[in-house]
Design an enzyme around this catalytic site. Structure first.
Site, PDB file in Angstrom:
ATOM      1  N   LYS A   1       5.653  34.411  35.303  1.00 33.90           N
ATOM      2  CA  LYS A   1       4.655  33.478  35.835  1.00 33.90           C
ATOM      3  C   LYS A   1       3.381  34.227  36.228  1.00 33.90           C
ATOM      4  O   LYS A   1       3.440  35.405  36.587  1.00 33.90           O
ATOM      5  CB  LYS A   1       5.221  32.667  37.000  1.00 33.90           C
ATOM      6  CG  LYS A   1       5.317  33.377  38.306  1.00 33.90           C
ATOM      7  CD  LYS A   1       5.492  32.361  39.446  1.00 33.90           C
ATOM      8  CE  LYS A   1       5.327  33.113  40.756  1.00 33.90           C
ATOM      9  NZ  LYS A   1       4.939  32.314  41.871  1.00 33.90           N
TER      10      LYS A   1
ATOM     11  N   LYS B   1      -0.073  36.460  41.932  1.00 34.51           N
ATOM     12  CA  LYS B   1      -1.077  37.224  42.698  1.00 34.51           C
ATOM     13  C   LYS B   1      -0.742  38.706  42.698  1.00 34.51           C
ATOM     14  O   LYS B   1      -1.614  39.551  42.749  1.00 34.51           O
ATOM     15  CB  LYS B   1      -1.083  36.775  44.166  1.00 34.51           C
ATOM     16  CG  LYS B   1      -1.393  35.324  44.425  1.00 34.51           C
ATOM     17  CD  LYS B   1      -1.588  35.158  45.937  1.00 34.51           C
ATOM     18  CE  LYS B   1      -1.496  33.731  46.401  1.00 34.51           C
ATOM     19  NZ  LYS B   1      -0.168  33.404  46.959  1.00 34.51           N
TER      20      LYS B   1
ATOM     21  N   LYS C   1      11.799  39.324  44.439  1.00 35.07           N
ATOM     22  CA  LYS C   1      10.755  40.031  45.195  1.00 35.07           C
ATOM     23  C   LYS C   1      11.278  41.318  45.804  1.00 35.07           C
ATOM     24  O   LYS C   1      10.535  42.293  45.924  1.00 35.07           O
ATOM     25  CB  LYS C   1      10.159  39.120  46.274  1.00 35.07           C
ATOM     26  CG  LYS C   1       9.325  37.997  45.655  1.00 35.07           C
ATOM     27  CD  LYS C   1       8.266  37.450  46.583  1.00 35.07           C
ATOM     28  CE  LYS C   1       7.336  36.525  45.798  1.00 35.07           C
ATOM     29  NZ  LYS C   1       6.329  35.875  46.579  1.00 35.07           N
TER      30      LYS C   1
HETATM   31  N1  AQP Z   1       2.071  30.610  38.113  1.00 34.07           N
HETATM   32  C1  AQP Z   1       2.098  29.508  38.837  1.00 34.07           C
HETATM   33  N2  AQP Z   1       2.058  28.308  38.244  1.00 34.07           N
HETATM   34  C2  AQP Z   1       2.063  27.158  38.971  1.00 34.07           C
HETATM   35  N3  AQP Z   1       2.096  27.145  40.310  1.00 34.07           N
HETATM   36  C3  AQP Z   1       2.125  28.331  40.950  1.00 34.07           C
HETATM   37  N4  AQP Z   1       2.150  28.661  42.255  1.00 34.07           N
HETATM   38  C4  AQP Z   1       2.175  30.000  42.380  1.00 34.07           C
HETATM   39  N5  AQP Z   1       2.155  30.573  41.175  1.00 34.07           N
HETATM   40  C5  AQP Z   1       2.124  29.572  40.260  1.00 34.07           C
HETATM   41  C6  AQP Z   1       2.154  27.682  43.314  1.00 34.07           C
HETATM   42  O1  AQP Z   1       1.134  28.041  44.241  1.00 34.07           O
HETATM   43  C7  AQP Z   1       1.567  27.675  45.547  1.00 34.07           C
HETATM   44  C8  AQP Z   1       1.344  28.804  46.493  1.00 34.07           C
HETATM   45  O2  AQP Z   1       2.110  29.885  46.148  1.00 34.07           O
HETATM   46  P1  AQP Z   1       2.381  31.043  47.185  1.00 34.07           P
HETATM   47  O3  AQP Z   1       1.150  31.415  47.870  1.00 34.07           O
HETATM   48  O4  AQP Z   1       3.549  30.677  48.034  1.00 34.07           O
HETATM   49  O5  AQP Z   1       2.741  32.226  46.252  1.00 34.07           O
HETATM   50  P2  AQP Z   1       3.941  32.409  45.268  1.00 34.07           P
HETATM   51  O6  AQP Z   1       4.599  31.122  44.920  1.00 34.07           O
HETATM   52  O7  AQP Z   1       4.803  33.491  45.811  1.00 34.07           O
HETATM   53  O8  AQP Z   1       3.252  32.879  43.930  1.00 34.07           O
HETATM   54  P3  AQP Z   1       1.966  33.740  43.736  1.00 34.07           P
HETATM   55  O9  AQP Z   1       0.800  32.941  44.203  1.00 34.07           O
HETATM   56  O10 AQP Z   1       1.779  34.227  42.370  1.00 34.07           O
HETATM   57  O11 AQP Z   1       2.202  35.009  44.658  1.00 34.07           O
HETATM   58  P4  AQP Z   1       3.186  36.242  44.409  1.00 34.07           P
HETATM   59  O12 AQP Z   1       2.580  37.138  43.411  1.00 34.07           O
HETATM   60  O13 AQP Z   1       3.215  36.878  45.764  1.00 34.07           O
HETATM   61  O14 AQP Z   1       4.519  35.718  43.962  1.00 34.07           O
HETATM   62  C9  AQP Z   1       3.029  27.242  45.456  1.00 34.07           C
HETATM   63  O15 AQP Z   1       3.076  25.830  45.499  1.00 34.07           O
HETATM   64  C10 AQP Z   1       3.449  27.741  44.120  1.00 34.07           C
HETATM   65  O16 AQP Z   1       4.442  26.899  43.529  1.00 34.07           O
END
Ligand code: AQP
Length: 342
Positions: free
Chosen positions: A194, A197, A111
């Site tokens: 992956k 968001k 990140k």
């Molecule tokens: N691609 C994914 N596949 C399966 N699970 C996922 N999670 C996130 N992306 C995937 C799961 O969603 C939960 C919440 O995640 P978060 O809000 O902590 O965000 P993150 O893990 O940083 O990933 P995001 O949602 O895509 O955000 P960004 O773009 O900011 O990295 C967690 O349980 C995560 O495992």
């Protein structure tokens, strides 16, 4: 009874990966666990968030929990900043965690990217706050996607070091709950990254609130290759040689609760266009009602706030006495008003 803690960041663009990897499992877990589900707004601001969007996105994650079937009577739903124990305990854990441990966190490296010097200190110590989220409730189980496994290990290390340093067994050693299906949903544009968001391409993900036409269009345009659907024999490729193709199979399996062998025997060898049409149908059947219910809930923010206020009071009621015990262990005097009121 086992106690589960989990959370989602209100950083916008809630997507199919968040639903299949996290929120769908939250609903299942409340059947046989005491569950605490947080909208982790303190985590969100480790990267810049526009204030009005942060408020809107916080309600949107709460709406997604409710729309998916998390029952606010059985499970605790609240936003993290409303229960100050999280931030207070995180400070103690910042003094337990070691720099060397944090330096190994791959999510920080990913990140922060090349501009590491410009990343917030909050992003660096994110794992201490995550440990505080879980241990403020002495949670025993945490559902984790692949991407969060390393942070959960760090939570265990912090709990163990705290217990060792203070000669106590106060903190449980948290167990991960890993679900087979869709532990990692990949981008529709690049099967090696992956679904996320923060991906600048909206076509890389299916947002939970996408309308049916958008879902169908994104699936139709999802990257695949000229080969037909894998049939499990290996002659039509493997997940490492055809990541996009296998990702779509995983998504279909998770959405419809099918096994991969069922899918391969039904679609194996057939053109991807046929499979994508069926996948789009299943995605619309699942996400359509979810998005509709989220929009309905978002139409009445005061009702969402009511759920969050009630949840925060319940969370505080569990966490404040635990923090009180931690203060005793550490040797802090509980002279603050937050302790006398409880
Ligand atoms: N691609 C994914 N596949 C399966 N699970 C996922 N999670 C996130 N992306 C995937 C799961 O969603 C939960 C919440 O995640 P978060 O809000 O902590 O965000 P993150 O893990 O940083 O990933 P995001 O949602 O895509 O955000 P960004 O773009 O900011 O990295 C967690 O349980 C995560 O495992």
């Amino acid at each position: 009874m086992s106690r589960v803690f989990s959370g989602v960041q209100p950083t916008g663009n809630l997507h199919l990966g968040n639903y299949l990897g996290a929120i769908k499992n939250f609903v299942r877990l409340q059947e046989n666990h005491e569950c605490i589900y947080c909208v982790v707004d303190l985590h969100a601001i480790t990267a810049w968030q526009s204030p009005p969007e942060l408020s809107q996105n916080t309600r949107e994650v709460a709406a997604a929990y409710l729309a998916a079937g998390v029952d606010p009577k059985r499970s605790v739903i609240f936003n993290q900043s409303a229960v100050t124990v999280h931030a207070e305990l995180a400070w103690i854990f910042n003094c337990v965690a070691r720099l060397g441990w944090l330096n190994r966190m791959t999510q920080f490296k990913e990140k922060a990217g090349k501009n590491r010097e410009n990343a917030s200190v909050g992003l660096y110590i994110y794992p201490s706050l995550m440990a505080a989220d879980i241990l403020a409730y002495r949670a025993t189980h945490v559902p984790v996607g692949e991407d969060q496994k390393q942070h959960l290990e760090l939570t265990r290390d912090i709990a163990q070091k705290f217990n060792y340093d203070f000669g106590t067994d106060f903190f449980p050693i948290v167990q991960p709950l890993i679900f087979d299906s869709a532990a990692r949903v990949m981008s529709l544009r690049d099967g090696r990254r992956k679904m996320s968001k923060s991906d600048p391409s909206d076509n890389s993900r299916i947002n939970i609130t996408d309308d049916p036409d958008t879902i169908v269009r994104k699936i139709r345009r999802a990257k695949t290759d000229p080969e037909p659907v894998p049939d499990g024999s290996g002659t039509l490729g493997t997940p490492s040689t055809r990541p996009e193709a296998f990702n779509l199979l995983e998504v279909y399996a998770a959405l419809g609760d099918f096994s991969k062998s069922e899918i391969m025997s039904e679609f194996g060898g057939r053109p991807f266009s046929e499979f994508k049409a069926r996948l789009a149908e299943v995605a619309v059947e699942t996400l359509g009602p979810l998005g509709d219910e989220m929009r309905r809930l978002m139409g009445d923010p005061s009702e969402i706030d009511r759920v969050l206020i009630e949840g925060a009071a319940r969370a505080e009621h569990i966490a404040r006495p635990i923090l009180g015990d931690i203060y005793d262990i550490v040797g802090f005097l509980k002279t603050g008003s937050s302790f006398s009121e409880n």
